[in-house]
Motif scaffolding. Structure first.
Motif, PDB file in Angstrom:
ATOM      1  N   MET A 141       0.824  -1.211   0.000  1.00  0.00           N
ATOM      2  CA  MET A 141       0.000   0.000   0.000  1.00  0.00           C
ATOM      3  C   MET A 141       0.857   1.259   0.000  1.00  0.00           C
ATOM      4  O   MET A 141       0.510   2.255  -0.646  1.00  0.00           O
ATOM      5  CB  MET A 141      -0.966  -0.035   1.183  1.00  0.00           C
ATOM      6  CG  MET A 141      -2.090  -1.038   0.980  1.00  0.00           C
ATOM      7  SD  MET A 141      -3.216  -1.155   2.385  1.00  0.00           S
ATOM      8  CE  MET A 141      -4.514  -2.188   1.670  1.00  0.00           C
ATOM      9  N   LYS A 142       1.991   1.226   0.692  1.00  0.00           N
ATOM     10  CA  LYS A 142       2.908   2.360   0.604  1.00  0.00           C
ATOM     11  C   LYS A 142       3.473   2.477  -0.807  1.00  0.00           C
ATOM     12  O   LYS A 142       3.602   3.585  -1.345  1.00  0.00           O
ATOM     13  CB  LYS A 142       4.046   2.201   1.622  1.00  0.00           C
ATOM     14  CG  LYS A 142       3.627   2.420   3.061  1.00  0.00           C
ATOM     15  CD  LYS A 142       4.835   2.705   3.962  1.00  0.00           C
ATOM     16  CE  LYS A 142       5.781   1.520   4.033  1.00  0.00           C
ATOM     17  NZ  LYS A 142       6.974   1.847   4.883  1.00  0.00           N
ATOM     18  N   LEU A 143       3.804   1.344  -1.401  1.00  0.00           N
ATOM     19  CA  LEU A 143       4.309   1.344  -2.773  1.00  0.00           C
ATOM     20  C   LEU A 143       3.329   2.021  -3.723  1.00  0.00           C
ATOM     21  O   LEU A 143       3.709   2.889  -4.526  1.00  0.00           O
ATOM     22  CB  LEU A 143       4.564  -0.106  -3.207  1.00  0.00           C
ATOM     23  CG  LEU A 143       4.780  -0.367  -4.702  1.00  0.00           C
ATOM     24  CD1 LEU A 143       6.035   0.322  -5.192  1.00  0.00           C
ATOM     25  CD2 LEU A 143       4.836  -1.862  -4.984  1.00  0.00           C
ATOM     26  N   LEU A 144       2.062   1.657  -3.640  1.00  0.00           N
ATOM     27  CA  LEU A 144       1.051   2.233  -4.523  1.00  0.00           C
ATOM     28  C   LEU A 144       0.823   3.710  -4.224  1.00  0.00           C
ATOM     29  O   LEU A 144       0.516   4.497  -5.126  1.00  0.00           O
ATOM     30  CB  LEU A 144      -0.252   1.444  -4.401  1.00  0.00           C
ATOM     31  CG  LEU A 144      -0.158  -0.036  -4.776  1.00  0.00           C
ATOM     32  CD1 LEU A 144      -1.496  -0.725  -4.544  1.00  0.00           C
ATOM     33  CD2 LEU A 144       0.293  -0.216  -6.213  1.00  0.00           C
ATOM     34  N   HIS A 145       0.973   4.088  -2.964  1.00  0.00           N
ATOM     35  CA  HIS A 145       0.888   5.506  -2.600  1.00  0.00           C
ATOM     36  C   HIS A 145       2.018   6.290  -3.254  1.00  0.00           C
ATOM     37  O   HIS A 145       1.780   7.334  -3.886  1.00  0.00           O
ATOM     38  CB  HIS A 145       0.947   5.643  -1.083  1.00  0.00           C
ATOM     39  CG  HIS A 145       1.282   7.010  -0.603  1.00  0.00           C
ATOM     40  ND1 HIS A 145       0.478   8.108  -0.822  1.00  0.00           N
ATOM     41  CD2 HIS A 145       2.384   7.472   0.079  1.00  0.00           C
ATOM     42  CE1 HIS A 145       1.041   9.190  -0.298  1.00  0.00           C
ATOM     43  NE2 HIS A 145       2.196   8.827   0.253  1.00  0.00           N
ATOM     44  N   TYR A 146       3.231   5.795  -3.113  1.00  0.00           N
ATOM     45  CA  TYR A 146       4.370   6.491  -3.709  1.00  0.00           C
ATOM     46  C   TYR A 146       4.292   6.498  -5.235  1.00  0.00           C
ATOM     47  O   TYR A 146       4.781   7.435  -5.879  1.00  0.00           O
ATOM     48  CB  TYR A 146       5.681   5.837  -3.267  1.00  0.00           C
ATOM     49  CG  TYR A 146       5.978   5.982  -1.794  1.00  0.00           C
ATOM     50  CD1 TYR A 146       5.901   7.230  -1.163  1.00  0.00           C
ATOM     51  CD2 TYR A 146       6.359   4.885  -1.017  1.00  0.00           C
ATOM     52  CE1 TYR A 146       6.180   7.368   0.192  1.00  0.00           C
ATOM     53  CE2 TYR A 146       6.642   5.018   0.331  1.00  0.00           C
ATOM     54  CZ  TYR A 146       6.550   6.264   0.929  1.00  0.00           C
ATOM     55  OH  TYR A 146       6.831   6.405   2.275  1.00  0.00           O
ATOM     56  N   ALA A 147       3.689   5.472  -5.811  1.00  0.00           N
ATOM     57  CA  ALA A 147       3.552   5.381  -7.272  1.00  0.00           C
ATOM     58  C   ALA A 147       2.386   6.213  -7.797  1.00  0.00           C
ATOM     59  O   ALA A 147       2.169   6.281  -9.002  1.00  0.00           O
ATOM     60  CB  ALA A 147       3.388   3.926  -7.697  1.00  0.00           C
ATOM     61  N   ARG A 148       1.623   6.835  -6.881  1.00  0.00           N
ATOM     62  CA  ARG A 148       0.489   7.693  -7.228  1.00  0.00           C
ATOM     63  C   ARG A 148      -0.584   6.934  -8.014  1.00  0.00           C
ATOM     64  O   ARG A 148      -1.183   7.458  -8.959  1.00  0.00           O
ATOM     65  CB  ARG A 148       0.959   8.916  -8.030  1.00  0.00           C
ATOM     66  CG  ARG A 148       2.009   9.751  -7.317  1.00  0.00           C
ATOM     67  CD  ARG A 148       2.561  10.833  -8.208  1.00  0.00           C
ATOM     68  NE  ARG A 148       3.752  11.456  -7.630  1.00  0.00           N
ATOM     69  CZ  ARG A 148       4.597  12.223  -8.323  1.00  0.00           C
ATOM     70  NH1 ARG A 148       4.367  12.464  -9.599  1.00  0.00           N
ATOM     71  NH2 ARG A 148       5.642  12.741  -7.719  1.00  0.00           N
ATOM     72  N   CYS A 149      -0.829   5.707  -7.596  1.00  0.00           N
ATOM     73  CA  CYS A 149      -1.858   4.889  -8.248  1.00  0.00           C
ATOM     74  C   CYS A 149      -3.246   5.340  -7.796  1.00  0.00           C
ATOM     75  O   CYS A 149      -3.415   5.868  -6.697  1.00  0.00           O
ATOM     76  CB  CYS A 149      -1.668   3.417  -7.897  1.00  0.00           C
ATOM     77  SG  CYS A 149      -0.085   2.732  -8.463  1.00  0.00           S
ATOM     78  N   SER A 150      -4.230   5.098  -8.635  1.00  0.00           N
ATOM     79  CA  SER A 150      -5.607   5.450  -8.296  1.00  0.00           C
ATOM     80  C   SER A 150      -6.549   4.343  -8.720  1.00  0.00           C
ATOM     81  O   SER A 150      -6.246   3.558  -9.627  1.00  0.00           O
ATOM     82  CB  SER A 150      -6.010   6.773  -8.967  1.00  0.00           C
ATOM     83  OG  SER A 150      -5.938   6.652 -10.376  1.00  0.00           O
ATOM     84  N   ASP A 151      -7.695   4.287  -8.049  1.00  0.00           N
ATOM     85  CA  ASP A 151      -8.760   3.323  -8.379  1.00  0.00           C
ATOM     86  C   ASP A 151      -8.245   1.882  -8.395  1.00  0.00           C
ATOM     87  O   ASP A 151      -8.568   1.098  -9.285  1.00  0.00           O
ATOM     88  CB  ASP A 151      -9.408   3.664  -9.722  1.00  0.00           C
ATOM     89  CG  ASP A 151     -10.034   5.044  -9.731  1.00  0.00           C
ATOM     90  OD1 ASP A 151     -10.579   5.441  -8.676  1.00  0.00           O
ATOM     91  OD2 ASP A 151      -9.985   5.727 -10.764  1.00  0.00           O
ATOM     92  N   VAL A 152      -7.457   1.543  -7.393  1.00  0.00           N
ATOM     93  CA  VAL A 152      -6.892   0.195  -7.310  1.00  0.00           C
ATOM     94  C   VAL A 152      -7.869  -0.730  -6.588  1.00  0.00           C
ATOM     95  O   VAL A 152      -8.478  -0.352  -5.589  1.00  0.00           O
ATOM     96  CB  VAL A 152      -5.539   0.212  -6.575  1.00  0.00           C
ATOM     97  CG1 VAL A 152      -4.930  -1.187  -6.534  1.00  0.00           C
ATOM     98  CG2 VAL A 152      -4.576   1.189  -7.243  1.00  0.00           C
ATOM     99  N   VAL A 153      -8.007  -1.946  -7.113  1.00  0.00           N
ATOM    100  CA  VAL A 153      -8.862  -2.970  -6.504  1.00  0.00           C
ATOM    101  C   VAL A 153      -7.966  -4.102  -6.002  1.00  0.00           C
ATOM    102  O   VAL A 153      -7.062  -4.548  -6.721  1.00  0.00           O
ATOM    103  CB  VAL A 153      -9.888  -3.515  -7.508  1.00  0.00           C
ATOM    104  CG1 VAL A 153     -10.795  -4.549  -6.837  1.00  0.00           C
ATOM    105  CG2 VAL A 153     -10.720  -2.384  -8.093  1.00  0.00           C
TER     106      VAL A 153
END
Length: 329
Positions: A141-153
């Motif tokens: 979840m930190k990885l996806l935060h830093y990667a600026r991901c959106s609408d992840v399921v």
């Protein structure tokens, strides 16, 4: 009373998709650019955040370039299962890989977890039990935060012990309960017990249920999942190294669980559901059953049969992902 007689006075299981095609189709929330909700102000103070168990860091890796397109995070217990799922998604998504190359385990520098990326899909192993999946979820979840991901399921797929179901049945979790039949996740923080809600996304559950097809050779049901802290005693098994309860007590416990709507038992879903809720992301748990715990404790099905059952949650999740991406298979 024998465990083999326990099933006789139980409620009927919920209907499968095939019995409910005319029921409410369900409304699934569409993406609106929602980012993962970070709940740690201290992250802003870090010059470099080392995601140790994934062999990545914010300084050494361009996480935006590597992961910004991720829309689906699929978790399963074993590295083998998630490697196979990655290659399966490669086929389903019709993704091109340059000649002479193959899918690589991005986390190969660590021996804790495996991670593969296929287009917008991350496939990761989470190990066994709440502590193991908790560590992975924190870092992913930190990885996806830093990667600026959106609408992840998020999806957790795996195996489980069933209750009153034919082995090989796939259960989509509608609610998670702990081993005390309580609908919350308990964690000890700074000497205190903190309880967190474990709500799953109803629209996502319905959408997955509708991914079942009439010609499938397996049933798909929804039901509650009991998440325990142990494989043996906490799941009322009589065959562990330690067992201080009788067969009668075991049967009464499992019948009680069944009558509360519990259809399968595993060891990760309660942490998964709680962290998805905390991060404000949609998540679903899809597990196949390897055994009916009302009839037996030991998994004695042939290995080839277990491998076939093991792949069934992946089929449903892949159909969902392909549908969302407009891919027809």
């Amino acid at each position: 009373m024998s465990a083999f007689n326990a099933i006789n006075d139980l409620k009927e299981p919920k209907k499968t998709t095939r019995d409910r095609k005319d029921d409410d189709e369900g409304e699934e929330e569409e993406g609106n650019g929602q980012r993962i909700q970070v709940r740690n102000k201290h992250l802003d103070e870090l010059e470099d955040d080392v995601l140790y168990h994934l062999a990545l860091s914010t300084k050494a890796n361009d996480l935006v370039a590597m992961f910004n397109d991720v829309k689906f995070v699929c978790l399963g217990g074993s590295p083998r299962r998630m490697e196979e799922f990655a290659f399966y998604m490669w086929q389903q998504l019709k993704t091109d890989i340059p000649a002479g190359q193959t899918l690589e385990n991005i986390a190969r520098a660590t021996d804790r977890y495996a991670m593969y990326k296929v287009g917008p899909v991350l496939s990761l192993s989470h190990g066994m039990g709440v502590p193991s999946i908790s560590i992975l979820l924190h870092e992913v979840m930190k990885l996806l935060h830093y990667a600026r991901c959106s609408d992840v399921v998020f999806f957790r797929m795996g195996t489980s012990g069933g209750l009153g179901l034919k082995p090989g049945t796939v259960v989509i979790t509608e609610e998670v309960l702990d081993g005390m039949f309580q609908p919350h996740f308990e964690i000890q923080i700074l000497g205190e017990i903190v309880r967190r809600p474990v709500t799953l996304d109803d629209g996502l559950i319905k959408a997955l249920l509708l991914c079942s097809r009439p010609d499938d050779d397996f049933d798909v049901v929804t039901g509650k999942t009991m998440c325990t802290s142990d494989f043996y005693e906490a799941q009322a098994r009589l065959d562990g190294f330690i067992c201080e309860f009788s067969e009668k007590e075991k049967v009464e416990f499992l019948k009680n669980a069944y009558n509360r709507g519990i259809r399968n038992i595993e060891m990760e879903s309660i942490c998964f559901a709680a962290m998805c809720r905390q991060a404000n992301v949609r998540g679903a748990v899809v597990c196949t059953t390897l055994i009916d715990r009302l009839l037996s404790d030991q998994i004695d099905a042939p290995t080839d049969q277990v491998k076939t059952w093991d792949k069934r949650p992946a089929v449903l999740i892949a159909r969902y992902i392909c549908k969302k991406m407009g891919i027809v298979n």
